[in-house]
Design a protein around this motif. Sequence first.
Motif, PDB file in Angstrom:
ATOM      1  N   CYS A  67      62.250  53.730  54.818  1.00 27.26           N
ATOM      2  CA  CYS A  67      63.537  53.131  54.469  1.00 27.26           C
ATOM      3  C   CYS A  67      63.261  51.960  53.519  1.00 27.26           C
ATOM      4  CB  CYS A  67      64.246  52.632  55.727  1.00 27.26           C
ATOM      5  SG  CYS A  67      65.688  51.599  55.382  1.00 27.26           S
ATOM      6  N   CYS A  90      64.441  54.983  59.911  1.00 26.87           N
ATOM      7  CA  CYS A  90      65.058  53.678  59.632  1.00 26.87           C
ATOM      8  C   CYS A  90      65.428  52.958  60.925  1.00 26.87           C
ATOM      9  CB  CYS A  90      66.317  53.913  58.789  1.00 26.87           C
ATOM     10  SG  CYS A  90      67.345  52.449  58.599  1.00 26.87           S
ATOM     11  N   GLN A  91      65.133  51.640  60.935  1.00 23.39           N
ATOM     12  CA  GLN A  91      65.464  50.813  62.101  1.00 23.39           C
ATOM     13  C   GLN A  91      66.517  49.752  61.765  1.00 23.39           C
ATOM     14  OE1 GLN A  91      63.944  51.474  65.194  1.00 23.39           O
ATOM     15  NE2 GLN A  91      63.193  53.247  64.060  1.00 23.39           N
ATOM     16  N   CYS A  92      67.163  49.897  60.608  1.00 23.67           N
ATOM     17  CA  CYS A  92      68.201  48.938  60.207  1.00 23.67           C
ATOM     18  C   CYS A  92      69.366  48.981  61.196  1.00 23.67           C
ATOM     19  CB  CYS A  92      68.745  49.283  58.815  1.00 23.67           C
ATOM     20  SG  CYS A  92      67.547  49.117  57.470  1.00 23.67           S
ATOM     21  N   LYS A 133      64.881  49.354  52.951  1.00 22.99           N
ATOM     22  CA  LYS A 133      65.274  48.042  53.477  1.00 22.99           C
ATOM     23  C   LYS A 133      64.321  47.561  54.574  1.00 22.99           C
ATOM     24  CE  LYS A 133      70.150  48.278  52.327  1.00 22.99           C
ATOM     25  NZ  LYS A 133      71.502  48.487  52.804  1.00 22.99           N
ATOM     26  N   CYS A 134      64.152  48.378  55.618  1.00 25.67           N
ATOM     27  CA  CYS A 134      63.348  47.919  56.758  1.00 25.67           C
ATOM     28  C   CYS A 134      61.887  48.373  56.670  1.00 25.67           C
ATOM     29  CB  CYS A 134      63.985  48.386  58.063  1.00 25.67           C
ATOM     30  SG  CYS A 134      63.955  50.176  58.277  1.00 25.67           S
TER      31      CYS A 134
HETATM   32 ZN    ZN Z   1      66.138  50.813  57.412  1.00 23.80          ZN
END
Ligand code: ZN
Length: 107
Positions: A83, A91-93, A85-86
Amino acid sequence: MHIQEFQEMMKTLYYARDQERGIEATFKWLEDELQELKEAINEKDKGSIQKEFADVIAWLASLANITEVNLEKAAINKYNSLCPKCKRSPCQCIFIKAKPAVFDQTP
Ligand SMILES: [Zn+2]
């Protein structure tokens, strides 16, 4: 076939027309195809859904060609197994189910 090969095929087929139509009009075609995909999904018509996905990726490739973007490189550069972002997989967002309606707000 890789994304890049698909994009090159679309370039061979449509580049001259896509260039003449221009970015703005090509973007409109992509928007129309996204709307048609939405309608096909709502109608739960598997055949139409498949055809509309094909149209969406075709117009996306056309738009990428005339804006001189390599779709495969762009996608892999941003989404390379993690991901963006994270930096995790999966993904762990924080999960936000609905997209915020920022474009619906009028000043
Ligand atoms: Zn993420």
